[in-house]
Design a protein around this motif. Sequence first.
Motif, PDB file in Angstrom:
ATOM      1  N   LYS A   1       0.825  -1.213   0.000  1.00  0.00           N
ATOM      2  CA  LYS A   1       0.000   0.000   0.000  1.00  0.00           C
ATOM      3  C   LYS A   1       0.854   1.256   0.000  1.00  0.00           C
ATOM      4  N   GLN A   2       1.972   1.206   0.692  1.00  0.00           N
ATOM      5  CA  GLN A   2       2.840   2.373   0.798  1.00  0.00           C
ATOM      6  C   GLN A   2       3.590   2.644  -0.507  1.00  0.00           C
ATOM      7  N   ASP A   3       4.099   1.584  -1.132  1.00  0.00           N
ATOM      8  CA  ASP A   3       4.950   1.743  -2.311  1.00  0.00           C
ATOM      9  C   ASP A   3       4.221   1.567  -3.637  1.00  0.00           C
ATOM     10  N   GLY A   4       3.026   0.966  -3.615  1.00  0.00           N
ATOM     11  CA  GLY A   4       2.357   0.626  -4.861  1.00  0.00           C
ATOM     12  C   GLY A   4       1.243   1.570  -5.258  1.00  0.00           C
ATOM     13  N   THR A   5       0.740   1.371  -6.463  1.00  0.00           N
ATOM     14  CA  THR A   5      -0.395   2.126  -7.000  1.00  0.00           C
ATOM     15  C   THR A   5      -1.553   1.159  -7.216  1.00  0.00           C
TER      16      THR A   5
END
Length: 256
Positions: A119-123
């Motif tokens: 969730k933090q690094d992805g789209t």
Amino acid sequence: MKKYVPFILSIFLLAACEETNNSTTADQDSATDTKSSEVDTTNSPSKDESGSSQPTEVSSTTEDFQSIIPSNWDVDIPTDFPVSKGSYLTAITTTDSDTITLNFYETPSKMAINDKAIKQDGTYIGQLTITNYDSKDLASDEIDQTVFDSGQAVDLGYGITGYQDAGAGSQFTSWNEGRWAIIARSLTEKAEESLLTAKETVEFLETNMLPVPKDYGYLHVDAEQTGTMAKWQKENYLYTMTDFGEDTLPWIVKFK
């Protein structure tokens, strides 16, 4: 008798020298063998290593999505979903006894399914839900099975006729392809976009095949992409795709 003494001494001296040389040679050979043995032991695999090799950790790929599907479900997840260049595809999943939900993400590096950093690094890309119903009839009850034949007829190209009507601030262009009921929607003030979206969808589907539903499928294509979604049935399994927006069509045609 004395003249034989030097000769005998010479024999003893020669024997002693030979014994000494043999002993030295044997010691050297023994040392060499020992050293060779030590080198072989160091370079050769241990007992544990001589067996099967340990498995290598594999990063998440599209094939991993199949691993969350129960083995007794007749469900196959495609392995060739479209992904942005330089990105990787992964998902956060939830499961219960009859429903599996995959929230797909694109990430800048490979991440295993359900990695805490997704969730933090992805789209976020969109959601796929697969529900296992007790019967085919229960699954089909969840799908719009309308056969469109009323409203203003419009030519969508490729021999397909659509039907237009309006309501609740929206313009709808609806048609059927096989067992799929398809609706293109736009805002009333942009009524022309409904027809344009319908024609673009028909053109796309001329060269890209929707999965064959058993027995029904429903596709809603929103000109603003906010409400685009798809549902289709495979016997007692119901597939539902939401939030994919303009990626809905490129994704859905990967299913068989």
